[in-house]
Design an enzyme around this catalytic site. Structure first.
Site, PDB file in Angstrom:
ATOM      1  CG  ASP A 153     -44.331  79.982 -28.604  1.00  9.90           C
ATOM      2  OD1 ASP A 153     -43.122  79.697 -28.505  1.00  9.90           O
ATOM      3  OD2 ASP A 153     -45.082  79.443 -29.426  1.00  9.90           O
ATOM      4  CG  HIS A 206     -36.960  81.455 -28.461  1.00 16.54           C
ATOM      5  ND1 HIS A 206     -37.070  80.403 -29.333  1.00 16.54           N
ATOM      6  CD2 HIS A 206     -38.129  81.508 -27.788  1.00 16.54           C
ATOM      7  CE1 HIS A 206     -38.263  79.836 -29.184  1.00 16.54           C
ATOM      8  NE2 HIS A 206     -38.918  80.498 -28.261  1.00 16.54           N
ATOM      9  CG  ASP A 224     -45.578  87.792 -34.091  1.00 14.38           C
ATOM     10  OD1 ASP A 224     -44.673  88.503 -34.594  1.00 14.38           O
ATOM     11  OD2 ASP A 224     -45.469  86.576 -33.952  1.00 14.38           O
ATOM     12  N   GLY A 229     -40.870  88.392 -37.490  1.00 19.32           N
ATOM     13  CA  GLY A 229     -40.044  87.218 -37.217  1.00 19.32           C
ATOM     14  C   GLY A 229     -39.023  87.447 -36.124  1.00 19.32           C
TER      15      GLY A 229
HETATM   16  N1  SAH Z   1     -46.693  80.348 -31.460  1.00 23.07           N
HETATM   17  C1  SAH Z   1     -46.164  80.132 -32.800  1.00 23.07           C
HETATM   18  C2  SAH Z   1     -44.666  80.338 -32.904  1.00 23.07           C
HETATM   19  C3  SAH Z   1     -44.159  81.700 -32.506  1.00 23.07           C
HETATM   20  S1  SAH Z   1     -42.544  82.028 -33.167  1.00 23.07           S
HETATM   21  C4  SAH Z   1     -46.574  78.756 -33.319  1.00 23.07           C
HETATM   22  O1  SAH Z   1     -47.409  78.086 -32.705  1.00 23.07           O
HETATM   23  O2  SAH Z   1     -46.069  78.338 -34.356  1.00 23.07           O
HETATM   24  C5  SAH Z   1     -42.141  83.517 -32.356  1.00 23.07           C
HETATM   25  C6  SAH Z   1     -42.837  84.756 -32.875  1.00 23.07           C
HETATM   26  O3  SAH Z   1     -42.569  85.802 -31.933  1.00 23.07           O
HETATM   27  C7  SAH Z   1     -42.360  85.281 -34.220  1.00 23.07           C
HETATM   28  O4  SAH Z   1     -43.435  85.334 -35.119  1.00 23.07           O
HETATM   29  C8  SAH Z   1     -41.817  86.698 -33.929  1.00 23.07           C
HETATM   30  O5  SAH Z   1     -42.151  87.667 -34.910  1.00 23.07           O
HETATM   31  C9  SAH Z   1     -42.476  87.028 -32.616  1.00 23.07           C
HETATM   32  N2  SAH Z   1     -41.732  87.961 -31.787  1.00 23.07           N
HETATM   33  C10 SAH Z   1     -40.451  87.842 -31.382  1.00 23.07           C
HETATM   34  N3  SAH Z   1     -40.110  88.868 -30.583  1.00 23.07           N
HETATM   35  C11 SAH Z   1     -41.226  89.659 -30.484  1.00 23.07           C
HETATM   36  C12 SAH Z   1     -41.522  90.877 -29.793  1.00 23.07           C
HETATM   37  N4  SAH Z   1     -40.619  91.473 -29.033  1.00 23.07           N
HETATM   38  N5  SAH Z   1     -42.755  91.407 -29.925  1.00 23.07           N
HETATM   39  C13 SAH Z   1     -43.688  90.811 -30.698  1.00 23.07           C
HETATM   40  N6  SAH Z   1     -43.470  89.640 -31.352  1.00 23.07           N
HETATM   41  C14 SAH Z   1     -42.253  89.088 -31.248  1.00 23.07           C
HETATM   42 MG    MG Z   2     -42.193  78.123 -29.318  1.00 22.17          MG
END
Ligand code: SAH
Ligand code: MG
Length: 217
Positions: free
Chosen positions: A147, A150, A77, A81
């Site tokens: 995950d 999106h 990550d 966000g």
């Molecule tokens: N698995 C977590 C929820 C993830 S939310 C849970 O269980 O609650 C999605 C996360 O993906 C966010 O923190 C965001 O910073 C990260 N994210 C989104 N696009 C990204 C990218 N291209 N590279 C790295 N992290 C990313």
């Molecule tokens: Mg999710």
């Protein structure tokens, strides 16, 4: 089909830490993720990897599965966000803004949660953009859990970047798969359809969490 996954269940300590953590994963889906991670780690002996750490909610389960199976959980990550978590958007949490920098920073809360759960030594946190890390990654993985972002750009980047590192016996897990657009965004669903078209088959469905494995052929 469920006999393709082990009936592994997290211990009470891991479950409590998961339930207490900030994030976006219902308990039933978390339990399915845990079972997939234990299954994949036992089958391959390889690390499990998550894209989308956020505050560590699902990472706690992967860490528990890694501890259980003697492997390690990797979690990717940039901690700034996703689009929908930025100020003014639906999933924004103002407590997660670093006041000095003025940007989201979920890393401190993630680290605190992992520490409180006693699971730090079972996790390697990779802080950066998923495609950048994937491009220089060299090791094989037992499980890839998508995950992260999106948008189509991000979900596709996660798929294209990480699936090549997945061992033949490994499992691919995709979260937030919503076939009906009324239930949520379609990018993870499109990634899921692409995986099915590119040699994966579904072995378990729990809410929006889909577990896939490579087809035998
Ligand atoms: N698995 C977590 C929820 C993830 S939310 C849970 O269980 O609650 C999605 C996360 O993906 C966010 O923190 C965001 O910073 C990260 N994210 C989104 N696009 C990204 C990218 N291209 N590279 C790295 N992290 C990313
Ligand atoms: Mg999710």
């Amino acid at each position: 089909m469920s006999d393709l996954l082990e009936t592994a269940h997290p211990g009470a300590d891991v479950l409590a830490a998961f339930e207490g953590a900030t994030g976006f994963m219902p308990v039933d889906e978390g339990l399915a993720l845990y079972a997939a991670a234990v299954t994949a780690a036992r089958r391959t002996g390889l690390p499990v990897l998550e894209i989308g750490t956020y505050c560590g909610r699902s990472a706690i389960l992967l860490a528990g599965a890694a501890r259980e199976t003697g492997t390690v959980a990797l979690t990717v990550d940039h901690h700034r966000g996703s689009e929908e978590q930025q100020p003014g958007w639906e999933y924004h949490d103002p407590e997660l803004v670093d006041p000095q920098v003025g940007l989201m920073d979920t890393l401190p809360r993630f680290r605190r949660a992992l520490h409180a759960a006693g699971l730090e030594e079972h996790v390697v946190a990779l802080v950066g953009r998923s495609p950048q890390i994937a491009a220089l990654w060299g090791g094989r993985l037992g499980l890839v859990f998508i995950d992260g972002g999106h948008t189509d750009e991000h979900a596709t980047g996660d798929y294209e970047g990480w699936v090549p590192h997945l061992a033949p016996e490994g499992l691919l897990v995709v979260h937030d798969v919503f076939p009906d657009p009324a239930d949520g965004g379609q990018a993870p669903y499109r990634v899921y359809l692409r995986a099915l078209a590119e040699g994966f088959e579904e072995i378990s469905v729990t809410g929006s969490l889909r577990v896939l494995r490579r087809t035998a052929g």
